[in-house]
Design a protein around this motif. Structure first.
Motif, mmCIF file in Angstrom:
data_model
loop_
_atom_site.group_PDB
_atom_site.id
_atom_site.type_symbol
_atom_site.label_atom_id
_atom_site.label_comp_id
_atom_site.label_asym_id
_atom_site.label_seq_id
_atom_site.Cartn_x
_atom_site.Cartn_y
_atom_site.Cartn_z
ATOM 1 N N THR A 311 66.617 -3.198 -10.180
ATOM 2 C CA THR A 311 65.780 -3.844 -11.176
ATOM 3 C C THR A 311 65.061 -2.785 -12.001
ATOM 4 O O THR A 311 65.014 -1.606 -11.644
ATOM 5 N N VAL A 312 64.472 -3.228 -13.102
ATOM 6 C CA VAL A 312 63.702 -2.310 -13.935
ATOM 7 C C VAL A 312 62.542 -1.724 -13.148
ATOM 8 O O VAL A 312 62.213 -0.538 -13.278
ATOM 9 N N ARG A 313 61.886 -2.532 -12.324
ATOM 10 C CA ARG A 313 60.790 -2.018 -11.495
ATOM 11 C C ARG A 313 61.284 -0.926 -10.559
ATOM 12 O O ARG A 313 60.632 0.099 -10.366
ATOM 13 N N GLN A 314 62.459 -1.106 -9.966
ATOM 14 C CA GLN A 314 63.019 -0.075 -9.094
ATOM 15 C C GLN A 314 63.362 1.189 -9.879
ATOM 16 O O GLN A 314 63.224 2.303 -9.363
ATOM 17 N N PHE A 315 63.803 1.027 -11.136
ATOM 18 C CA PHE A 315 64.029 2.200 -11.988
ATOM 19 C C PHE A 315 62.729 2.994 -12.139
ATOM 20 O O PHE A 315 62.712 4.226 -12.038
ATOM 21 N N GLN A 316 61.645 2.278 -12.414
ATOM 22 C CA GLN A 316 60.356 2.941 -12.606
ATOM 23 C C GLN A 316 59.919 3.683 -11.347
ATOM 24 O O GLN A 316 59.464 4.841 -11.411
ATOM 25 N N ASP A 317 60.050 3.044 -10.200
ATOM 26 C CA ASP A 317 59.634 3.672 -8.943
ATOM 27 C C ASP A 317 60.462 4.918 -8.648
ATOM 28 O O ASP A 317 59.941 5.944 -8.198
ATOM 29 N N PHE A 318 61.762 4.846 -8.905
ATOM 30 C CA PHE A 318 62.628 5.996 -8.640
ATOM 31 C C PHE A 318 62.296 7.148 -9.582
ATOM 32 O O PHE A 318 62.240 8.320 -9.170
ATOM 33 N N ALA A 319 62.073 6.846 -10.859
ATOM 34 C CA ALA A 319 61.720 7.891 -11.821
ATOM 35 C C ALA A 319 60.412 8.567 -11.434
ATOM 36 O O ALA A 319 60.280 9.802 -11.520
ATOM 37 N N ASN A 320 59.438 7.791 -10.983
ATOM 38 C CA ASN A 320 58.170 8.370 -10.532
ATOM 39 C C ASN A 320 58.387 9.277 -9.318
ATOM 40 O O ASN A 320 57.777 10.343 -9.206
ATOM 41 N N TYR A 321 59.263 8.860 -8.409
ATOM 42 C CA TYR A 321 59.554 9.659 -7.217
ATOM 43 C C TYR A 321 60.195 10.994 -7.606
ATOM 44 O O TYR A 321 59.792 12.063 -7.117
ATOM 45 N N VAL A 322 61.202 10.954 -8.472
ATOM 46 C CA VAL A 322 61.903 12.178 -8.874
ATOM 47 C C VAL A 322 60.952 13.131 -9.593
ATOM 48 O O VAL A 322 60.947 14.346 -9.347
ATOM 49 N N THR A 323 60.119 12.589 -10.487
ATOM 50 C CA THR A 323 59.166 13.421 -11.211
ATOM 51 C C THR A 323 58.188 14.095 -10.260
ATOM 52 O O THR A 323 57.889 15.294 -10.385
ATOM 53 N N ALA A 324 57.685 13.340 -9.283
ATOM 54 C CA ALA A 324 56.722 13.894 -8.335
ATOM 55 C C ALA A 324 57.364 14.943 -7.427
ATOM 56 O O ALA A 324 56.747 15.960 -7.095
ATOM 57 N N ARG A 325 58.618 14.728 -7.026
ATOM 58 C CA ARG A 325 59.271 15.646 -6.087
ATOM 59 C C ARG A 325 59.704 16.945 -6.761
ATOM 60 O O ARG A 325 59.563 18.033 -6.186
ATOM 61 N N TYR A 326 60.230 16.834 -7.986
ATOM 62 C CA TYR A 326 60.841 18.005 -8.621
ATOM 63 C C TYR A 326 60.052 18.546 -9.820
ATOM 64 O O TYR A 326 60.468 19.551 -10.402
#
Length: 362
Positions: A311-326
């Motif tokens: 879902t779009v919400r899951q897209f947002q959560d994943f993008a936030n995770y990648v940004t925070a990790r890398y």
């Protein structure tokens, strides 16, 4: 639906919409950027539209709402792929604005699109080689891409160049070696990639066309320069497969990064993957590249609800995770939602887990 918005602050309002999410007692960090204040007054606030009739209710809890100056200027990047514009026009296609024929780049720019994405192949459409012969040879080569880039630049758009590093369309497991690069040793292949990318970027420099972004590879989840044919499972003796040869893949990425920045220091380099929402695969891939010294400026993903089943919400959560990790910004490099049911099992004939109607409005 939750909306954070800033109204009347300056020349343009800033809005961030978020789909409903259920986190229990957990909080979700949200950031609204791009609020430019040039007027005497400015209204910043939150809006919530809750669905009626839910037995468990819908509500919003807000904690630690702050206004902070942004260290960097911010502009929403709204891009699109214009790689086949020449082909459409040469086959009689006419672009119209309000029923009147107009330049497609003007139409797009006046509608808010500020980035043109262009695909480039090494030697597409060469009838003497497979899979090159399966491509339209007069399009998506360097001369065509430079022509389209000049049109986009004249319309005020930024330019992103997507390097497939192949004679044929690269995606998923289809990462074929250009016919002219076959038989090279690992060291020679890295040097060839570097020379090729440096030459391409230099061609843009010579014409005064700034490159804002360069993507090294296209949906390169399996790696780069892997096989002779798309449907082949046999890896070439020298290949950039992410599983069997991550060392060479990292050297290819690093050579490309250095070549871009040597020719155009302001240009940002992207890695483009399609494993959006797959946390384990992302960690394995990017960790492997970073641990071997490969550098990148932006992490870019294909994000289609139909193919990713996210879902779009899951897209947002994943993008936030990648940004925070890398500590890299994330691009939604490709996305799409069907405006009508498509034919064919592998096409976007539904909205995946999203429930929006398959209409232009949906």
């Amino acid at each position: 639906l939750f909306r954070s918005e800033a109204n009347g602050c300056g020349p343009q309002d800033a809005i961030l919409n978020l789909a409903p999410a259920f986190f229990g007692d957990a909080y979700r960090r949200v950031q609204l950027r791009g609020i430019r204040v040039s007027n005497a007054s400015c209204t910043v606030g939150l809006r919530v539209r809750a669905a009626a009739g839910h037995s468990f209710g819908q509500w919003l809890r807000v904690f630690d709402l702050t206004l902070e100056p942004d260290a960097q200027s911010y502009e929403m990047i709204a891009g699109g792929d214009v790689s086949l514009t020449d082909m459409v026009e040469e086959h009689g296609g006419i672009y119209k604005l309000d029923g009147v024929p107009a330049d497609p780049f003007y139409i797009l720019a006046s509608s808010g699109m500020n980035l043109a994405r262009l695909h480039l192949f090494v030697d597409s459409g060469n009838p003497a080689f497979s899979p090159s012969r399966g491509m339209q040879g007069s399009y998506d080569n360097l001369a065509d891409v430079l022509h389209l880039a000049a049109r986009a630049h004249s319309a005020g758009m930024r330019i992103e160049l997507s390097l497939h590093l192949s004679d044929y369309w690269a995606d998923g497991g289809c990462q074929t070696m250009p016919h002219a690069w076959l038989g090279l040793s690992a060291e020679e292949l890295v040097d060839r990639v570097s020379d090729y990318i440096g030459s391409v970027v230099g061609s843009f420099n010579e014409r005064g066309i700034p490159l804002d972004y360069v993507a090294i590879g296209n949906e390169a989840d399996a790696g780069l320069l892997r096989t002779l044919e798309c449907k082949s499972s046999s890896l070439l003796p020298v290949n950039g497969d992410v599983t069997t040869n991550p060392d060479l893949l990292s050297h290819i990425y690093e050579a490309g990064y250095r070549a871009v920045h040597a020719s155009s220091p302001h240009t940002l380099v992207l890695w483009h993957l399609a494993n959006f929402g797959r946390y384990t695969e992302t960690r394995r891939y990017i960790d492997a590249m970073f641990s071997r010294g490969a550098q990148v400026d932006v992490l870019a993903y294909s994000a289609y609800p139909f193919w990713s089943h996210q879902t779009v919400r899951q897209f947002q959560d994943f993008a936030n995770y990648v940004t925070a990790r890398y500590h890299r910004p994330v691009f939604f490099e490709e996305t799409g939602y069907p405006w009508a049911p498509a034919s064919g099992a592998d096409n976007m004939n539904n909205g995946g887990p999203e429930s929006y109607p398959l209409t232009p409005r949906g």
